[in-house]
Design a protein around this motif. Sequence first.
Motif, PDB file in Angstrom:
ATOM      1  N   CYS A   7       0.847  -1.189   0.000  1.00  0.00           N
ATOM      2  CA  CYS A   7       0.000   0.000   0.000  1.00  0.00           C
ATOM      3  C   CYS A   7       0.884   1.241   0.000  1.00  0.00           C
ATOM      4  CB  CYS A   7      -0.908  -0.011   1.231  1.00  0.00           C
ATOM      5  SG  CYS A   7      -1.932   1.460   1.392  1.00  0.00           S
ATOM      6  N   CYS A  10      -0.401   3.342   3.653  1.00  0.00           N
ATOM      7  CA  CYS A  10      -0.096   2.904   5.018  1.00  0.00           C
ATOM      8  C   CYS A  10       1.105   1.977   5.074  1.00  0.00           C
ATOM      9  CB  CYS A  10      -1.331   2.254   5.654  1.00  0.00           C
ATOM     10  SG  CYS A  10      -1.669   0.598   5.034  1.00  0.00           S
ATOM     11  N   CYS A  22      -5.701  -2.616  -0.335  1.00  0.00           N
ATOM     12  CA  CYS A  22      -5.253  -2.761   1.045  1.00  0.00           C
ATOM     13  C   CYS A  22      -6.456  -2.814   1.990  1.00  0.00           C
ATOM     14  CB  CYS A  22      -4.382  -1.557   1.384  1.00  0.00           C
ATOM     15  SG  CYS A  22      -3.696  -1.553   3.029  1.00  0.00           S
ATOM     16  N   CYS A  24      -6.865  -0.978   4.315  1.00  0.00           N
ATOM     17  CA  CYS A  24      -7.217   0.421   4.593  1.00  0.00           C
ATOM     18  C   CYS A  24      -8.095   1.002   3.491  1.00  0.00           C
ATOM     19  CB  CYS A  24      -5.958   1.273   4.775  1.00  0.00           C
ATOM     20  SG  CYS A  24      -5.162   1.785   3.236  1.00  0.00           S
TER      21      CYS A  24
HETATM   22 ZN   LIG Z   1      -3.125   0.721   3.247  1.00  0.00          ZN
END
Ligand SMILES: [Zn+2]
Length: 400
Positions: A7, A10, A22, A24
């Motif tokens: 990613c 992050c 990801c 996230c």
């Molecule tokens: Zn991420």
Amino acid sequence: MTEAVRCYDCGESYAFGDRTRCACGEPLWFDVDPTGFGWDRVRDAGGVWRYAELLPVEPADGRGLGVASGRTPLVRTPALDEYAGCRLSVKDEGENPTGSFKDRGSAVGVAAAAARGRPVVGTVSHGNMAMSMSAHAASQGLECVVLVPERIPEGRLEFIAQYDPTLLRIAGDYGQLYYDTLELAAEVGITFVNSDTPLRVAGQKTVAFELCEQFEPGVPDAIVAPVSSGGHASAIWKGLRELRDAGAIDELPRLYFVQSANCDPIATAYRTGADDVSSVSPGETVAFSIANGAPPSGNRALAAARATGGAVLSVPDDELLEATRRLAADAGLCVEPSSATTLAGVRRLAADGHVSPEESVVAVATGTGFKEGTAGTEVSSRLVDLEALPEALASVGGAE
Ligand SMILES: [Zn+2]
Ligand SMILES: *Cc1c(COP(=O)(O)O)cnc(C)c1O
């Protein structure tokens, strides 16, 4: 070559498998260690395979359109300098086999599917990406399924259909398909190479390698490109970062991305200083290739512009049409209106003092304007209800 994806935001890393995003929520890209790469390590190979050292797949026994993808010219266009407000060069991506930079990502995506023994690839597109994926699949002997909207101009459908993919016209929320297809990919046995997926970005980053190699010695002060999903923008950023990490270039050019004012979610986020791109409902624009109102890599494109000291801006249709005419009349380049956003955009940047007359700027002309008329291909497609999508995909997929 590594199979890990990471990613950009992050930093979380995953084994590739079929993972494209990801936890996230942000998109992933291949984790490449470019240590030791330099211009002397560029291979004596065709097309995008010159940079195979930094790609997640090797070319499949000489098959496929990858050898014809990339290696596009960088054209210095002095007659446009005054209009653009800088020393302008154009990276002519219209010279790719299906007329756009999408061929770089399709070459790598289709080769990777073939290498992993996956017989079916797919994409969600009714434009250049659909043509490109269909052509590359044909060239490597793979099946291709293309999801287009329910209503699409017949002429456009013929351009795609000539490569003989399975065409599914989808009734329902077309925007949601990007996510639905990636989720269904493993289950139905189709390698979806959508607008900003890791394989696509891996192929498309070669445009940054090429233009830096062509610009040697030194790098351009800035690169200007149109942006829609953000896949292309992310790829340019990724390619430049790898070159910097390898020591092949010292610093990154500023990255400027341009949208049509009638569909400009990323430019709006930039202008308002927002951290995240919010979706918009797209208005009508002649720049039909860049009309994604919910860009899956919008945040990543925004990050690329900010991290390099660039910007994201938008231009009205009348300005980008004038720029389209200028590119043809003053540089002999027939480009899509979407691609001409670069010239219209750089002209605005120069007028506002963000770009100066002695600076060298590369405009990426992403697609050719030569897509009028067809060879009268017979189109076969069927209508699919969104609810029936898994079944429809499974019927053409390669899952056992
Ligand atoms: Zn991420
Ligand atoms: C796909 C496309 C774009 C936009 O690229 P994204 O990766 O979606 O941002 C720009 N110009 C042309 C000609 C395209 O086909």
